[in-house]
Design a protein around this motif. Structure first.
Motif, PDB file in Angstrom:
ATOM      1  N   MET A   1      -4.473   4.236  -7.041  1.00  0.00           N
ATOM      2  CA  MET A   1      -3.356   3.292  -7.093  1.00  0.00           C
ATOM      3  C   MET A   1      -3.600   2.170  -6.098  1.00  0.00           C
ATOM      4  O   MET A   1      -4.072   2.402  -4.977  1.00  0.00           O
ATOM      5  N   LYS A   2      -3.261   0.947  -6.515  1.00  0.00           N
ATOM      6  CA  LYS A   2      -3.427  -0.226  -5.663  1.00  0.00           C
ATOM      7  C   LYS A   2      -2.074  -0.922  -5.494  1.00  0.00           C
ATOM      8  O   LYS A   2      -1.355  -1.138  -6.473  1.00  0.00           O
ATOM      9  N   LEU A   3      -1.765  -1.265  -4.256  1.00  0.00           N
ATOM     10  CA  LEU A   3      -0.484  -1.879  -3.933  1.00  0.00           C
ATOM     11  C   LEU A   3      -0.702  -3.162  -3.153  1.00  0.00           C
ATOM     12  O   LEU A   3      -1.688  -3.311  -2.427  1.00  0.00           O
ATOM     13  N   ALA A   4       0.240  -4.098  -3.294  1.00  0.00           N
ATOM     14  CA  ALA A   4       0.190  -5.356  -2.555  1.00  0.00           C
ATOM     15  C   ALA A   4       1.605  -5.821  -2.285  1.00  0.00           C
ATOM     16  O   ALA A   4       2.577  -5.318  -2.875  1.00  0.00           O
ATOM     17  N   SER A   5       1.713  -6.803  -1.399  1.00  0.00           N
ATOM     18  CA  SER A   5       3.004  -7.429  -1.099  1.00  0.00           C
ATOM     19  C   SER A   5       2.885  -8.916  -1.386  1.00  0.00           C
ATOM     20  O   SER A   5       2.091  -9.614  -0.744  1.00  0.00           O
ATOM     21  N   LEU A   6       3.627  -9.393  -2.376  1.00  0.00           N
ATOM     22  CA  LEU A   6       3.645 -10.824  -2.647  1.00  0.00           C
ATOM     23  C   LEU A   6       4.502 -11.525  -1.603  1.00  0.00           C
ATOM     24  O   LEU A   6       5.459 -10.951  -1.069  1.00  0.00           O
ATOM     25  N   LYS A   7       4.157 -12.768  -1.306  1.00  0.00           N
ATOM     26  CA  LYS A   7       4.923 -13.535  -0.333  1.00  0.00           C
ATOM     27  C   LYS A   7       6.356 -13.723  -0.828  1.00  0.00           C
ATOM     28  O   LYS A   7       6.593 -13.938  -2.015  1.00  0.00           O
ATOM     29  N   GLY A   8       7.282 -13.654   0.097  1.00  0.00           N
ATOM     30  CA  GLY A   8       8.690 -13.785  -0.239  1.00  0.00           C
ATOM     31  C   GLY A   8       9.524 -12.914   0.666  1.00  0.00           C
ATOM     32  O   GLY A   8       9.456 -11.687   0.576  1.00  0.00           O
ATOM     33  N   GLY A   9      10.256 -13.543   1.591  1.00  0.00           N
ATOM     34  CA  GLY A   9      10.989 -12.766   2.574  1.00  0.00           C
ATOM     35  C   GLY A   9      10.048 -12.295   3.669  1.00  0.00           C
ATOM     36  O   GLY A   9       8.825 -12.347   3.538  1.00  0.00           O
ATOM     37  N   ARG A  10      10.608 -11.838   4.758  1.00  0.00           N
ATOM     38  CA  ARG A  10       9.779 -11.442   5.900  1.00  0.00           C
ATOM     39  C   ARG A  10       8.872 -10.250   5.607  1.00  0.00           C
ATOM     40  O   ARG A  10       7.795 -10.122   6.183  1.00  0.00           O
ATOM     41  N   ASP A  11       9.298  -9.373   4.721  1.00  0.00           N
ATOM     42  CA  ASP A  11       8.535  -8.152   4.462  1.00  0.00           C
ATOM     43  C   ASP A  11       7.871  -8.136   3.099  1.00  0.00           C
ATOM     44  O   ASP A  11       7.353  -7.110   2.668  1.00  0.00           O
ATOM     45  N   GLY A  12       7.874  -9.288   2.408  1.00  0.00           N
ATOM     46  CA  GLY A  12       7.189  -9.376   1.136  1.00  0.00           C
ATOM     47  C   GLY A  12       7.890  -8.635   0.019  1.00  0.00           C
ATOM     48  O   GLY A  12       8.948  -8.025   0.200  1.00  0.00           O
TER      49      GLY A  12
ATOM     50  N   SER B   1      -6.391  -7.332   4.041  1.00  0.00           N
ATOM     51  CA  SER B   1      -6.776  -7.610   2.662  1.00  0.00           C
ATOM     52  C   SER B   1      -5.563  -7.766   1.755  1.00  0.00           C
ATOM     53  O   SER B   1      -4.479  -7.255   2.058  1.00  0.00           O
ATOM     54  N   PRO B   2      -5.717  -8.462   0.619  1.00  0.00           N
ATOM     55  CA  PRO B   2      -4.595  -8.637  -0.306  1.00  0.00           C
ATOM     56  C   PRO B   2      -4.029  -7.320  -0.832  1.00  0.00           C
ATOM     57  O   PRO B   2      -2.832  -7.206  -1.089  1.00  0.00           O
ATOM     58  N   VAL B   3      -4.904  -6.327  -0.976  1.00  0.00           N
ATOM     59  CA  VAL B   3      -4.519  -5.069  -1.621  1.00  0.00           C
ATOM     60  C   VAL B   3      -4.865  -3.887  -0.714  1.00  0.00           C
ATOM     61  O   VAL B   3      -5.878  -3.891  -0.020  1.00  0.00           O
ATOM     62  N   ALA B   4      -3.984  -2.894  -0.715  1.00  0.00           N
ATOM     63  CA  ALA B   4      -4.244  -1.613  -0.057  1.00  0.00           C
ATOM     64  C   ALA B   4      -4.334  -0.548  -1.157  1.00  0.00           C
ATOM     65  O   ALA B   4      -3.577  -0.601  -2.131  1.00  0.00           O
ATOM     66  N   VAL B   5      -5.241   0.406  -1.013  1.00  0.00           N
ATOM     67  CA  VAL B   5      -5.466   1.378  -2.077  1.00  0.00           C
ATOM     68  C   VAL B   5      -5.337   2.802  -1.549  1.00  0.00           C
ATOM     69  O   VAL B   5      -5.573   3.073  -0.369  1.00  0.00           O
ATOM     70  N   THR B   6      -4.966   3.709  -2.432  1.00  0.00           N
ATOM     71  CA  THR B   6      -4.908   5.119  -2.064  1.00  0.00           C
ATOM     72  C   THR B   6      -6.332   5.666  -1.948  1.00  0.00           C
ATOM     73  O   THR B   6      -7.240   5.205  -2.657  1.00  0.00           O
ATOM     74  N   PRO B   7      -6.571   6.619  -1.057  1.00  0.00           N
ATOM     75  CA  PRO B   7      -7.936   7.134  -0.872  1.00  0.00           C
ATOM     76  C   PRO B   7      -8.588   7.630  -2.165  1.00  0.00           C
ATOM     77  O   PRO B   7      -9.799   7.451  -2.354  1.00  0.00           O
ATOM     78  N   ASP B   8      -7.816   8.253  -3.066  1.00  0.00           N
ATOM     79  CA  ASP B   8      -8.408   8.756  -4.304  1.00  0.00           C
ATOM     80  C   ASP B   8      -8.963   7.637  -5.174  1.00  0.00           C
ATOM     81  O   ASP B   8      -9.861   7.869  -5.985  1.00  0.00           O
TER      82      ASP B   8
ATOM     83  N   GLY C   1     -12.797   7.083  -4.879  1.00  0.00           N
ATOM     84  CA  GLY C   1     -13.752   8.038  -5.424  1.00  0.00           C
ATOM     85  C   GLY C   1     -14.646   8.635  -4.362  1.00  0.00           C
ATOM     86  O   GLY C   1     -14.207   8.971  -3.259  1.00  0.00           O
ATOM     87  N   ASP C   2     -15.944   8.747  -4.693  1.00  0.00           N
ATOM     88  CA  ASP C   2     -16.900   9.365  -3.768  1.00  0.00           C
ATOM     89  C   ASP C   2     -17.134   8.535  -2.519  1.00  0.00           C
ATOM     90  O   ASP C   2     -17.719   9.026  -1.541  1.00  0.00           O
ATOM     91  N   ALA C   3     -16.720   7.267  -2.531  1.00  0.00           N
ATOM     92  CA  ALA C   3     -16.916   6.416  -1.354  1.00  0.00           C
ATOM     93  C   ALA C   3     -16.028   6.854  -0.193  1.00  0.00           C
ATOM     94  O   ALA C   3     -16.317   6.529   0.966  1.00  0.00           O
ATOM     95  N   TRP C   4     -14.926   7.566  -0.501  1.00  0.00           N
ATOM     96  CA  TRP C   4     -14.056   8.099   0.559  1.00  0.00           C
ATOM     97  C   TRP C   4     -14.450   9.552   0.790  1.00  0.00           C
ATOM     98  O   TRP C   4     -14.170  10.440  -0.010  1.00  0.00           O
ATOM     99  N   LYS C   5     -15.127   9.796   1.885  1.00  0.00           N
ATOM    100  CA  LYS C   5     -15.634  11.130   2.191  1.00  0.00           C
ATOM    101  C   LYS C   5     -15.533  11.380   3.678  1.00  0.00           C
ATOM    102  O   LYS C   5     -15.905  10.522   4.489  1.00  0.00           O
ATOM    103  N   ASP C   6     -15.016  12.558   4.040  1.00  0.00           N
ATOM    104  CA  ASP C   6     -14.876  12.940   5.449  1.00  0.00           C
ATOM    105  C   ASP C   6     -14.045  11.928   6.229  1.00  0.00           C
ATOM    106  O   ASP C   6     -14.335  11.631   7.401  1.00  0.00           O
TER     107      ASP C   6
END
Length: 337
Positions: free
Chosen positions: A1-12, A196-203, A206-211
């Motif tokens: 899953m990928k999440l982002a905050s669009l500009k708008g208000g102090r907390d997006g 970065s524009p986007v934050a992603v869940t560790p899953d 894939g294999d790039a997230w290890k230990d």
């Protein structure tokens, strides 16, 4: 899953972003902001994942995702702490100012608490008053955690890592020595940070997230010229579980706390100082490091710090060659009150 905050208000405004970063859908029915999502993560996460699935299947109304319209995933955060997990970077930078690396650094992570009331959007300028401050970029990885109990162990801390993102941790190198000489840590030498524009869940990694490490190259360029591509999973002395546990040693961490890795840094062959990209090496994630290598090998640094108008770009791509987090692209701009 990928999440982002669009500009708008102090907390997006929280949005779920498609895997290819081209489309997004508002998460307002579930959580209006990223911080609101973290405040109730166990309930909200399954709903966000369901929304992400409908987005991928094209069964929900979506809109074009534009990275330039994104704020940092957390435009302001309750806490931002930054480690220094790559001891190659620590050794080189301290060597440049004539300071030894204590043995404790190899078993006890370095960490400082940064300002988190203002975060720079991924495509916004870095606004500063004086080039003489020694303006530097630092390419890093960071994680966002949910509520972390005090005294947690490093293995258990891994389960609290919910999102991963990239960082441009701005440093003012010429202000560092006089601040540290006071014995009270960073303040002026660490202005606002970009993410970065986007934050992603560790899953999602894939294999790039290890230990509890992200095993992919950190791609950094200055004015369009490749500057570094060190692998964020290599030469990382402390993994993110250890960094989170260290931050929580004497206090609980509030949901939405950001924990950084410190500057990504790889050794050269046989433990030698890394070589520039132009010489076939992996390069560097900050200017201070190449200046230190120049000092070691040539007797004096020659690479200048950033000037007004310089553009720093930080990105990370998957094995398919596609951008994972979107790109940080910050232009250094003179402050005009």
């Amino acid at each position: 899953m990928k999440l982002a905050s669009l500009k708008g208000g102090r907390d997006g405004q929280l949005v779920v972003v498609s895997k290819d970063l081209t489309r997004c859908v508002s998460a307002a029915p579930v959580a209006a902001t990223m911080q609101a999502a973290f405040d109730d993560w166990s309930r909200v996460e399954p709903q966000l994942r369901a929304l992400a699935e409908t987005l991928e299947h094209g069964t929900t109304a979506d809109e074009r995702f534009r990275e330039r319209e994104a704020a940092s995933p957390l435009p302001r955060a309750y806490q931002w702490v930054d480690g220094s997990a790559y001891l190659n970077h620590v050794e080189l930078v301290r060597q440049a100012r004539g300071a030894e690396v204590p043995k404790s650094f190899f078993v006890d992570p370095l960490m400082y608490q940064g300002g988190s009331d203002v975060m720079i959007a991924p495509r916004d300028p870095v606004v500063l008053a004086d080039e003489a401050w020694g303006i530097d970029c630092e390419g890093e990885v960071a994680v966002i955690v949910d509520d972390v109990p005090m005294g947690i162990d490093a293995k258990s801390a891994r389960s609290h890592i919910k999102l991963v993102m990239l960082v441009n941790d701005i440093s003012l190198r010429n202000l560092v020595p006089p601040e540290l000489a006071k014995g009270f840590g960073f303040l002026h030498s660490k202005p606002p940070t970009a993410f970065s524009p986007v934050a992603v869940t560790p899953d999602e990694l894939g294999d790039a997230w290890k230990d509890a490490k992200l095993h992919l190259p950190m791609l950094l360029s200055i004015n369009g010229k490749p500057f570094g591509c060190p692998n964020a999973g290599n030469d990382m002395t402390f993994d993110f579980g250890q960094l989170v546990a260290h931050a929580a040693m004497t206090r609980p961490l509030s949901a939405g706390t950001i924990v950084g890795s410190g500057t990504v840094s790889n050794k050269g062959p046989g433990g030698t100082p890394g070589r520039p990209v132009s010489q076939g090496g992996l390069g560097y994630s900050c200017i201070a490091e190449v200046r230190t290598v120049e000092h070691i090998l040539e007797g004096a640094p020659k690479t200048p710090f950033l000037k007004f108008g310089d553009v720093v770009r930080i990105e990370m791509k998957g094995t398919n060659g596609h951008s994972i987090f979107g790109a940080i692209e910050n232009t250094v701009q003179k402050y005009a009150p």
